[in-house]
Design an enzyme around this catalytic site. Structure first.
Site, PDB file in Angstrom:
ATOM      1  N   HIS A 189      52.931 -19.737  24.376  1.00 55.83           N
ATOM      2  CA  HIS A 189      52.467 -18.413  24.902  1.00 55.83           C
ATOM      3  C   HIS A 189      53.604 -17.460  24.173  1.00 55.83           C
ATOM      4  CE1 HIS A 189      50.905 -16.056  28.435  1.00 55.83           C
ATOM      5  NE2 HIS A 189      51.385 -15.195  27.588  1.00 55.83           N
ATOM      6  N   GLU A 208      46.121 -16.379  23.757  1.00 53.36           N
ATOM      7  CA  GLU A 208      45.682 -15.191  22.856  1.00 53.36           C
ATOM      8  C   GLU A 208      46.089 -15.475  21.596  1.00 53.36           C
ATOM      9  OE1 GLU A 208      47.175 -11.735  25.014  1.00 53.36           O
ATOM     10  OE2 GLU A 208      45.869 -12.432  26.893  1.00 53.36           O
ATOM     11  N   GLU A 241      43.250 -15.109  32.561  1.00 55.29           N
ATOM     12  CA  GLU A 241      44.145 -13.873  33.055  1.00 55.29           C
ATOM     13  C   GLU A 241      43.369 -12.855  33.219  1.00 55.29           C
ATOM     14  OE1 GLU A 241      47.203 -12.428  30.372  1.00 55.29           O
ATOM     15  OE2 GLU A 241      48.013 -14.687  29.887  1.00 55.29           O
ATOM     16  N   ASP A 261      66.858 -12.124  28.094  1.00 57.02           N
ATOM     17  CA  ASP A 261      67.972 -12.671  28.393  1.00 57.02           C
ATOM     18  C   ASP A 261      68.057 -13.412  29.946  1.00 57.02           C
ATOM     19  OD1 ASP A 261      68.250 -11.773  25.793  1.00 57.02           O
ATOM     20  OD2 ASP A 261      70.329 -11.049  26.298  1.00 57.02           O
ATOM     21  N   ARG A 305      49.522 -21.365  36.511  1.00 54.22           N
ATOM     22  CA  ARG A 305      49.746 -21.426  35.321  1.00 54.22           C
ATOM     23  C   ARG A 305      51.086 -20.682  34.563  1.00 54.22           C
ATOM     24  NH1 ARG A 305      47.111 -17.377  30.829  1.00 54.22           N
ATOM     25  NH2 ARG A 305      48.048 -18.639  28.997  1.00 54.22           N
ATOM     26  N   TYR A 348      41.011  -7.939  30.409  1.00 50.02           N
ATOM     27  CA  TYR A 348      41.722  -6.807  30.931  1.00 50.02           C
ATOM     28  C   TYR A 348      40.802  -5.504  30.927  1.00 50.02           C
ATOM     29  CZ  TYR A 348      46.116  -9.555  31.324  1.00 50.02           C
ATOM     30  OH  TYR A 348      47.079 -10.524  31.358  1.00 50.02           O
ATOM     31  N   ASN A 384      41.026 -14.537  28.613  1.00 48.49           N
ATOM     32  CA  ASN A 384      41.982 -13.452  29.268  1.00 48.49           C
ATOM     33  C   ASN A 384      41.092 -12.317  28.943  1.00 48.49           C
ATOM     34  OD1 ASN A 384      43.736 -15.684  29.260  1.00 48.49           O
ATOM     35  ND2 ASN A 384      45.365 -14.775  28.239  1.00 48.49           N
ATOM     36  N   HIS A 389      66.898  -8.462  20.396  1.00 50.77           N
ATOM     37  CA  HIS A 389      68.653  -8.347  20.389  1.00 50.77           C
ATOM     38  C   HIS A 389      68.767  -7.500  18.951  1.00 50.77           C
ATOM     39  CE1 HIS A 389      69.009 -12.583  22.571  1.00 50.77           C
ATOM     40  NE2 HIS A 389      69.145 -11.516  23.480  1.00 50.77           N
TER      41      HIS A 389
END
Ligand SMILES: *[C@@H]1O[C@H](CO)[C@@H](O)[C@H](O)[C@H]1NC(C)=O
Ligand SMILES: *[C@@H]1O[C@H](CO)[C@@H](O)[C@H](O)[C@H]1NC(C)=O
Length: 499
Positions: A141, A186, A398, A71, A96, A331, A329, A58
């Protein structure tokens, strides 16, 4: 000649397919993940207070790639039953998701519980139970109540108590329905990206100092909530509790270069070991190389006291062993190219403290700058976790791939297929104890500073439509087939050549 060539290729292909594993072991479970701030919306509805991501998006909208915010996000606060329908379609064993601290405790402290927050999560949990979908729930999270950030957030040692009180509330209110907990998602991203940099909210950018204050407090908060669960709740609720640690896996750019091999190990200790070593090793505490490097750098900066210090014996013992599983997690993989200071490193900083230079130009592209497709790196990470942490039981909490939101998402399917194939390899060939897998993510959602510009979902979400309609991508069918058969789907319709 051509005939012979094709025969050989055919034989090789046959040979390869006969050794490639496709079947998951009995008992292996599959799920899909989301996070409260990324999907719920209803940011100021029914008593929820502002969190650090509300504040950042914001007040500094230019910090979000497409100027969006959370939002409304996927409007899961109102549309959670649609989420559950999607989960049912996929056929997942578990879902999850994370709890919004600011929705449950608007002041951040235990002095006022918001009944609407309790109601919302009970409704979601009941809807999941009706479909036999097990919840795997993350306490934190990233969406810290702004009230607590105003007191210093994770650099404030009082956070150990605040987090324990919040965890206590969640165990007490939801513990009969939730048997699997994750304390932190994380921690690296929380401490380094949010306090040591401005890549994540609250974007404090206290590089080389705030990040290490954060890790001290976060690991203690984790340990205290683990012990609370272990001593007070586990005997009656019989659940399990763990932490999810993220990795970029670092490999030597040239595996025959001894210096690069050493430096890649240093980088992995700084990244993964920072939070895993205190919990999952026999000796406990921060990795020795990390403590040494920061001490050396601090001295070179003329400081009389290192910016990171080892925990004392009490805390080493208190933190050790406080996770029932290793949550990972993962990637992508980066390459370490040599000693030195990364050209983007601030001074002082975690990145400078490592003393290695790494590059990410390997593998296929995704929509995320940091995410290159390197399936073999996942296998190397998992083998390293087995040997570094005494063969822990592992949940992949993840793993996933971003694109711009296409419905025929062959690249995502290939990513899942190739990464899952590496998981099978380490399970069967190396005996790595991987028990379950969580795909990121159920549906396209607010991807933090990338807004909605990078999409990881099985479902496409149209964010210009107030109804937030979700449209199934091809990868949703792929994952559904995979789960139904507990086997990597071989169907040609999932292959890009069928486009
Ligand atoms: C958890 O509780 C059990 C039973 O009291 C105890 O044996 C174990 O040491 C505790 N775990 C940790 C890490 O303190
Ligand atoms: C998204 O919704 C808007 C508003 O309803 C609509 O005009 C647009 O075509 C939709 N986009 C997609 C890709 O479905």
């Amino acid at each position: 000649m051509a005939m012979l060539t094709w025969t050989i290729i055919g034989l090789l292909a046959l040979c390869h397919s006969s050794i490639a594993y496709t079947k998951f072991p009995p008992g292996f479970t599959f799920g899909v993940a989301t996070a409260s701030h990324q999907i719920e919306g209803a940011w100021n509805v029914n008593g929820k207070s502002e969190n650090v991501w509300d504040r950042l998006s914001h007040t500094r909208p230019e910090m979000i790639a497409d100027g969006t915010n959370g939002d409304i996000a996927c409007d899961s606060y109102n549309r959670y039953l649609e989420d559950v329908e999607e989960l049912e379609y996929l056929g997942v064993d578990f879902y999850r998701f994370s709890l919004s601290w600011a929705r449950l405790l608007p002041t951040g402290r235990i002095d006022h519980v918001n009944p609407d927050g309790i109601r919302y999560y009970n409704d979601l949990l009941d809807a999941l139970a009706e479909k036999n979908i097990e919840p795997l729930v993350t306490l934190f999270h990233w969406d810290l109540p702004q009230t607590l950030q105003d007191l210093g957030g994770w650099t404030n040692p009082k956070m150990i108590d605040y987090f324990r009180d919040y965890a206590d509330l969640c165990f007490k209110e939801f513990g009969t329905k939730i048997k699997s907990w994750i304390t932190f998602n994380e921690p690296y991203e929380i401490c380094e990206d949010a306090y040591g940099d401005e890549k994540k909210a609250p974007a404090i950018n206290s590089h080389g100092v705030g990040n290490y204050l954060c890790s001290d407090n976060l690991l203690k908060a984790h340990a205290e909530s683990y012990h609370l669960y272990n001593e007070t709740y586990r005997p009656v609720q019989n659940g399990r509790i763990m932490i999810s640690i993220n990795s970029i896996w670092y490999e030597p750019s040239d595996p025959s270069n001894a210096e690069q091999v050493v430096l890649a190990e240093v980088a992995n200790q700084f990244k993964f070991g920072w939070f895993a070593h205190p919990i999952f090793t026999v000796e406990g505490g921060y990795p020795a190389v990390m403590v040494e490097n920061v001490a050396r750098q601090s001295a070179a900066e003329g400081l009389s006291k290192p910016r990171l210090e080892q925990f004392d014996d009490y805390w080493i013992q208190r933190i050790k062993g406080t996770s029932d599983f290793l949550g990972i997690n993962h990637y992508t993989t980066w390459l370490v190219t040599g000693a030195g200071v990364d050209p983007t490193a601030k001074s002082p900083s975690w990145l400078k403290d490592i003393g290695a230079v790494a590059t990410m130009e390997v593998g296929g592209d995704s929509a995320s700058e940091w995410l290159r497709v390197v399936p073999t790196g996942f296998a190397n990470l998992l083998r390293w976790c087995k040997s570094s942490y005494n063969d822990p039981p592992i949940y992949i909490t993840e793993n996933g791939f971003s694109d711009l939101g296409t419905l025929l998402d062959y690249d995502r399917i290939k990513y899942y297929n190739d990464y899952l194939s590496e998981i099978l390899n380490v399970i069967y060939d190396d005996g790595v104890n991987v028990l379950g897998y969580t795909a990121w993510t159920l549906m396209d959602n607010f991807e933090w500073r990338a807004g909605f510009s990078e999409r990881f979902g099985f479902y496409y979400v149209n964010i210009t439509d107030p109804e937030r309609p979700r449209t199934k991508k091809l990868s949703a069918d792929y994952y559904r087939d995979l789960i139904a058969n507990r086997e990597l789907p071989q169907d040609k319709r999932y292959k890009i050549s069928q486009k």
